[in-house]
Design a protein around this motif. Structure first.
Motif, PDB file in Angstrom:
ATOM      1  N   VAL A  13       0.829  -1.273  -0.111  1.00  0.00           N
ATOM      2  CA  VAL A  13       0.014  -0.101  -0.087  1.00  0.00           C
ATOM      3  C   VAL A  13       0.927   1.336  -0.070  1.00  0.00           C
ATOM      4  O   VAL A  13       1.807   1.237   0.664  1.00  0.00           O
ATOM      5  CB  VAL A  13      -0.869   0.122   1.233  1.00  0.00           C
ATOM      6  N   LYS A  14       0.567   2.162  -1.016  1.00  0.00           N
ATOM      7  CA  LYS A  14       1.334   3.381  -0.810  1.00  0.00           C
ATOM      8  C   LYS A  14       0.224   4.555  -0.423  1.00  0.00           C
ATOM      9  O   LYS A  14      -0.797   4.540  -1.174  1.00  0.00           O
ATOM     10  CB  LYS A  14       1.941   3.649  -2.383  1.00  0.00           C
ATOM     11  N   VAL A  15       0.601   5.388   0.651  1.00  0.00           N
ATOM     12  CA  VAL A  15      -0.121   6.401   1.066  1.00  0.00           C
ATOM     13  C   VAL A  15       0.443   7.550   0.734  1.00  0.00           C
ATOM     14  O   VAL A  15       1.538   7.774   1.075  1.00  0.00           O
ATOM     15  CB  VAL A  15      -0.532   6.531   2.466  1.00  0.00           C
ATOM     16  N   ILE A  16      -0.346   8.692   0.282  1.00  0.00           N
ATOM     17  CA  ILE A  16       0.237   9.949  -0.218  1.00  0.00           C
ATOM     18  C   ILE A  16      -1.108  10.952   0.063  1.00  0.00           C
ATOM     19  O   ILE A  16      -1.859  10.841   0.326  1.00  0.00           O
ATOM     20  CB  ILE A  16       0.592  10.006  -1.777  1.00  0.00           C
ATOM     21  N   GLN A  17      -0.561  12.310   0.342  1.00  0.00           N
ATOM     22  CA  GLN A  17      -1.357  13.520   0.551  1.00  0.00           C
ATOM     23  C   GLN A  17      -1.829  13.916  -0.685  1.00  0.00           C
ATOM     24  O   GLN A  17      -1.412  13.603  -1.736  1.00  0.00           O
ATOM     25  CB  GLN A  17      -0.460  14.785   1.002  1.00  0.00           C
ATOM     26  N   GLN A  18      -3.229  14.070  -0.457  1.00  0.00           N
ATOM     27  CA  GLN A  18      -3.918  14.316  -1.650  1.00  0.00           C
ATOM     28  C   GLN A  18      -3.627  15.656  -2.326  1.00  0.00           C
ATOM     29  O   GLN A  18      -3.533  15.424  -3.539  1.00  0.00           O
ATOM     30  CB  GLN A  18      -5.515  14.193  -1.449  1.00  0.00           C
ATOM     31  N   ILE A  19      -3.160  16.547  -1.554  1.00  0.00           N
ATOM     32  CA  ILE A  19      -2.861  18.053  -2.151  1.00  0.00           C
ATOM     33  C   ILE A  19      -1.504  18.138  -3.016  1.00  0.00           C
ATOM     34  O   ILE A  19      -1.326  18.151  -3.999  1.00  0.00           O
ATOM     35  CB  ILE A  19      -2.974  18.901  -1.409  1.00  0.00           C
ATOM     36  N   ASN A  20      -0.732  17.634  -2.223  1.00  0.00           N
ATOM     37  CA  ASN A  20       0.635  17.617  -2.760  1.00  0.00           C
ATOM     38  C   ASN A  20       1.400  16.683  -3.259  1.00  0.00           C
ATOM     39  O   ASN A  20       2.428  16.052  -3.800  1.00  0.00           O
ATOM     40  CB  ASN A  20       1.917  18.593  -1.891  1.00  0.00           C
ATOM     41  N   LYS A  21       0.626  15.346  -3.277  1.00  0.00           N
ATOM     42  CA  LYS A  21       1.010  13.876  -3.552  1.00  0.00           C
ATOM     43  C   LYS A  21       2.352  13.735  -2.988  1.00  0.00           C
ATOM     44  O   LYS A  21       3.123  12.918  -3.504  1.00  0.00           O
ATOM     45  CB  LYS A  21       1.320  13.846  -5.346  1.00  0.00           C
ATOM     46  N   MET A  22       2.712  14.013  -1.731  1.00  0.00           N
ATOM     47  CA  MET A  22       3.942  13.630  -0.934  1.00  0.00           C
ATOM     48  C   MET A  22       3.454  12.531  -0.117  1.00  0.00           C
ATOM     49  O   MET A  22       2.601  12.399   0.294  1.00  0.00           O
ATOM     50  CB  MET A  22       4.198  14.825   0.184  1.00  0.00           C
ATOM     51  N   PRO A  23       4.518  11.364  -0.297  1.00  0.00           N
ATOM     52  CA  PRO A  23       4.372  10.237   0.411  1.00  0.00           C
ATOM     53  C   PRO A  23       4.368  10.541   2.146  1.00  0.00           C
ATOM     54  O   PRO A  23       4.725  11.398   2.336  1.00  0.00           O
ATOM     55  CB  PRO A  23       5.728   9.452   0.391  1.00  0.00           C
ATOM     56  N   ILE A  24       3.443   9.859   2.776  1.00  0.00           N
ATOM     57  CA  ILE A  24       3.159   9.988   4.068  1.00  0.00           C
ATOM     58  C   ILE A  24       4.025   9.024   4.757  1.00  0.00           C
ATOM     59  O   ILE A  24       3.972   7.752   4.574  1.00  0.00           O
ATOM     60  CB  ILE A  24       1.728   9.629   4.590  1.00  0.00           C
ATOM     61  N   ASN A  25       4.834   9.447   5.700  1.00  0.00           N
ATOM     62  CA  ASN A  25       5.854   8.479   6.506  1.00  0.00           C
ATOM     63  C   ASN A  25       4.946   8.383   7.870  1.00  0.00           C
ATOM     64  O   ASN A  25       4.421   9.229   8.511  1.00  0.00           O
ATOM     65  CB  ASN A  25       7.021   9.364   6.860  1.00  0.00           C
ATOM     66  N   GLY A  26       5.008   7.098   8.442  1.00  0.00           N
ATOM     67  CA  GLY A  26       4.796   6.663   9.782  1.00  0.00           C
ATOM     68  C   GLY A  26       3.139   6.658   9.954  1.00  0.00           C
ATOM     69  O   GLY A  26       2.797   6.582  10.794  1.00  0.00           O
ATOM     70  N   ALA A  27       2.126   6.535   8.685  1.00  0.00           N
ATOM     71  CA  ALA A  27       1.029   6.232   8.983  1.00  0.00           C
ATOM     72  C   ALA A  27       0.835   4.871   9.432  1.00  0.00           C
ATOM     73  O   ALA A  27       1.466   3.956   8.836  1.00  0.00           O
ATOM     74  CB  ALA A  27       0.260   6.361   7.602  1.00  0.00           C
ATOM     75  N   LYS A  28       0.011   4.566  10.449  1.00  0.00           N
ATOM     76  CA  LYS A  28      -0.318   3.430  11.042  1.00  0.00           C
ATOM     77  C   LYS A  28      -1.601   2.733  10.363  1.00  0.00           C
ATOM     78  O   LYS A  28      -2.583   3.255  10.350  1.00  0.00           O
ATOM     79  CB  LYS A  28      -0.599   3.309  12.406  1.00  0.00           C
ATOM     80  N   LEU A  29      -1.421   1.549   9.572  1.00  0.00           N
ATOM     81  CA  LEU A  29      -2.377   1.151   8.570  1.00  0.00           C
ATOM     82  C   LEU A  29      -2.586  -0.458   9.123  1.00  0.00           C
ATOM     83  O   LEU A  29      -1.685  -1.125   9.746  1.00  0.00           O
ATOM     84  CB  LEU A  29      -2.121   1.074   7.150  1.00  0.00           C
ATOM     85  N   SER A  30      -3.912  -0.666   9.044  1.00  0.00           N
ATOM     86  CA  SER A  30      -4.101  -2.138   9.091  1.00  0.00           C
ATOM     87  C   SER A  30      -5.084  -2.654   8.128  1.00  0.00           C
ATOM     88  O   SER A  30      -5.847  -1.978   7.551  1.00  0.00           O
ATOM     89  CB  SER A  30      -5.040  -2.388  10.727  1.00  0.00           C
ATOM     90  N   LEU A  31      -4.918  -4.036   8.016  1.00  0.00           N
ATOM     91  CA  LEU A  31      -5.463  -4.801   6.869  1.00  0.00           C
ATOM     92  C   LEU A  31      -6.743  -5.703   7.420  1.00  0.00           C
ATOM     93  O   LEU A  31      -6.408  -6.222   8.455  1.00  0.00           O
ATOM     94  CB  LEU A  31      -4.493  -5.552   6.078  1.00  0.00           C
ATOM     95  N   TYR A  32      -7.810  -5.570   6.576  1.00  0.00           N
ATOM     96  CA  TYR A  32      -8.953  -6.790   7.004  1.00  0.00           C
ATOM     97  C   TYR A  32      -9.533  -7.401   5.899  1.00  0.00           C
ATOM     98  O   TYR A  32      -9.341  -6.638   4.779  1.00  0.00           O
ATOM     99  CB  TYR A  32     -10.094  -5.743   7.525  1.00  0.00           C
TER     100      TYR A  32
END
Lengths: 299, 439
Positions: free
Chosen positions: A159-178
């Motif tokens: 999974v790749k998470v980025i800010q919507q506005i500036n398309k910058m990758p987000i570091n340290g977001a905590k994600l879980s999968l279901y």
């Protein structure tokens, strides 16, 4: 259904080792949390619905002594002990849980929890709401977009998470999968943090059956600062584990509906009924003949 | 005494049919009690089943026990008329009709008892509209209805010649009663053709009732035995219920014999020998039933499988032990031993034993139905204390009493309005006897 399921799971998990009833201390930095929304009749109505679905089995109806007999006892929301909690304390207790009180952070969205709080506050005449800053609920500031990539070969979900506005990758977001199962969302793998490229790799089990084409509905949740989660991806991936769509109700069986009763049973039942009542009507016919014969003789 | 003339017999056996003050008084008493008990039913109907002791876990209580008991008692018609009749037992003649009346009354009211266990009786028709062929409940409803019909026919058809006799001999009866006799006597003149037809009808009925009666109680047992629960999960439940039914039924007939003999002065027709014979019959059916009881309890009791042991212990030495041992001893074992002695087969001692067997049989149904449900496989959790045991309420007891009163009403009316002891058969039999004496 949901709440009794939780009840069973929670009781079996925690019921055995939580004994002492110590005061439930909420960390100072969480106490001051405020609802990002203004409580209204709408939120109270939604809150009531969720309360009745999710909480009533243990906490009973506010103001009535019908709480479940658990140790420690689930407080009556209309009681003083309950109401003297700050909004932030309530929020913390509901999201985190303790002992027999389940943690709802994976079950409910943060708005839903605020709705419940807005509802239970109707039992406190002195309560005046303070509204908090609107974006305090998200750990990651601003809107987020995410992309999911599943590779069949090594059973990884990337999974790749980025800010919507500036398309910058987000570091340290905590994600879980279901993954979606018949009775709800099944957590897979553990909670993972994104790296500096905004990328997280989950291990996907290689034996989780999909539907008959191998499709599985998966979702990715991102943790908010308040401990709740928001769904950032809800999609269907195609895996190789197909479920044979063999439905037990497709055959004529004992446990099926009437129209799917075993043929031999239908025949036996109808045959027996027809035979018995056939004989009964035959007897009645004989009786009519007796009657007729008698009237002929007496004439 | 045997040398009574034909007209003497007719006179004797038709003496009771005129409604008298005693009968009216008795009916008034029964009706008032019934109305009182039905107010309890009104309460249940308007408030719901919450007025009973039934809850989520123990949802079958007194009503279902009573239903099983009623179905059991109704099997006696088949035992006396068919099994004994077809095997040529002559002594049963004076009690066949009594047995049929009891069978019909219990079977008919059994259907109502089931309805009393429904919180929404207006949905009864759904059993037929949506009933599943796979469900013993549908089979049960079907077979009970069929059995009621056959019992009614078995009551009326053999009575046809007697009704003609009654019509011709009792011109003093009220109009409606004579009309009833005339209608039901089917223009009986006793011609050869009529006799042949009647004989044929009775024979077919006597044969038909055997499988249907076995079915009715076997299916009732399957209501329990098709669920894999401790105490019900048994392969011998069918024969266990059927043999138990014979015990109950014989006890009811003994009580009826005693009472009707007294109030209708039938000492010349129901003699000590009849009590002696039916006493022996009771020993026989009780022995068979005892045999099934031993199998039903000794075998699992020997193994004591974990999930069954709780229920078994509650019966052997737990909360239900007093009732259990009362039923087994006072309702089964002691009667068997006593009845082996001739002096206990005299009318009065037999009556007392019969009453014990009757009560024991009722309690036995309770023990079959209730204790199993107190011990479900999944532990009972998070429910009010009152859900964990069963205690019938006053309302429930009243409604159950109402069903007994209804049976009494049906038995009293049928036994009053119609000749209770078969007249034609009695005459024929005594003729045969004197003929063989003369030879």
């Amino acid at each position: 259904m949901k709440s009794s399921f939780i009840l069973i799971v929670v009781i079996s998990l925690f019921g055995t080792f939580v004994k002492a009833q110590t005061p439930w201390v909420v960390p100072d930095d969480k106490k001051g949390l405020l609802a990002p929304i203004k409580f209204s009749d709408d939120t109270r109505k939604l809150g009531l619905e969720i309360y009745n679905k999710t909480c009533v089995s243990c906490h009973g109806h506010p103001g009535q002594p019908d709480q479940a007999k658990l140790v420690p006892p689930p407080a009556d929301p209309a009681s003083k002990v309950y109401q003297q909690n700050l909004d932030g304390e309530l929020f913390y207790k509901i999201t985190e849980g303790r002992g027999l009180m389940p943690s709802f952070k994976k079950m409910l969205k943060s708005e839903e929890i605020w709705n419940i709080i807005s509802y239970v506050r109707t039992f406190n005449k002195e309560y005046v709401q303070k509204v908090g800053a609107s974006d305090s609920s998200s750990g990651v500031k601003g809107k987020v977009t995410a992309k999911l990539n599943y590779t069949v070969k090594n059973n990884k979900i990337e999974v790749k998470v980025i800010q919507q506005i500036n398309k910058m990758p987000i570091n340290g977001a905590k994600l879980s999968l279901y993954a979606k199962r018949n009775f709800g969302w099944l957590p897979l793998d553990e909670i993972r943090s994104s790296n500096s490229l905004g990328i997280i790799t989950f291990n996907y089990p290689n034996d989780l059956p999909g539907d008959k084409d191998g499709n599985v509905n998966v979702k990715i949740n991102m943790a908010n600062a308040d401990g709740t989660e928001q769904t950032i991806i809800d999609t269907i991936i195609k895996t190789e584990v197909k479920r044979s769509q063999y439905n037990l109700l497709d055959n004529r069986t004992m446990w099926n509906v009437r129209s799917m009763a075993p043929i031999w049973l239908v025949l036996s039942y109808c045959g027996a009924v027809l035979a018995a009542w056939g004989v009964i009507f035959y007897i009645i016919w004989i009786l009519l003949r007796i009657r007729k014969s008698g009237s002929e003789t007496s004439n | 005494m045997d040398e009574k003339t034909k007209s003497g017999i007719i006179h004797d056996l038709l003496k009771s049919v005129k409604l008298n003050n005693g009968f009216y008084l008795w009916m008034a008493f029964l009706s008032v009690s019934l109305v009182f008990c039905l107010t309890a039913y009104y309460q249940q109907l308007t408030t719901g089943l919450g007025v009973t002791g039934l809850r989520d876990y123990i949802s079958w209580g007194m009503y279902i026990s009573n239903f099983v008991f009623f179905v059991a008692s109704s099997l006696i018609g088949m035992l006396i008329s068919s099994v004994l009749g077809l095997t040529g037992q002559k002594w049963i003649t004076p009690i066949t009709r009594m047995a049929e009346i009891i069978a019909f009354a219990f079977a008919a009211v059994a259907g109502l008892v089931i309805v009393s266990d429904m919180g929404r009786p207006e949905r009864l028709l759904n059993v037929f509209i949506h009933g599943r062929f796979q469900s013993p409940i549908l089979w049960d409803v079907t077979v009970v209805t069929t059995y009621v019909m056959i019992s009614l026919l078995l009551f009326i058809v053999p009575m046809v010649p007697d009704l003609a006799i009654a019509y011709n001999n009792r011109t003093d009866l009220p109009k409606w009663q004579r009309l009833l006799y005339k209608l039901l006597s089917l223009n009986w003149v006793g011609s050869k053709e009529q006799k042949d037809l009647l004989h044929k009808a009775i024979r077919i009925l006597l044969i038909l009732v055997i499988p249907v009666a076995l079915a009715i109680h076997t299916v009732t047992s399957w209501l329990f035995a098709v669920t894999p629960r401790a105490g019900w999960n048994s392969t011998i439940f069918g024969p266990y219920f059927v043999t138990g039914a014979f015990v109950t039924g014989v006890a009811s007939v003994i009580i009826a014999m005693y009472v009707f003999r007294k109030i209708y002065h039938l000492q010349d027709y129901i003699k000590e020998i009849h009590f002696d014979k039916i006493g022996k019959l009771l020993v026989l059916v009780s022995l068979v039933y005892l045999y099934f009881n031993i199998n039903e309890f000794l075998v699992p009791g020997y193994k004591m499988p974990k999930h069954e042991s709780i229920t078994l212990h509650s019966l052997f030495n737990g909360g239900h032990a007093i009732m259990f041992w009362f039923v087994q001893l006072a309702g089964l074992v002691i009667p068997i031993f006593l009845l082996l002695l001739k002096k206990f087969r005299k009318p009065t001692p037999l009556l007392i034993i019969g009453i014990f067997v009757f009560i024991g049989a009722w309690l036995k149904r309770y023990l079959i139905v209730v204790p199993t449900q107190e011990h479900p496989f999944l532990p009972i959790q998070n429910v009010p204390q009152s859900y964990t045991f069963y205690q019938p309420t006053f309302t429930e007891i009243c409604i159950t009493l109402a069903s007994f009163i209804l049976v009494l009403i049906i038995v009293s009316v049928l036994a009053k309005v119609f000749p209770l002891i078969p007249i034609q058969e009695t005459i024929d039999e005594r003729n045969n006897k004197t003929e063989s004496h003369e030879e």
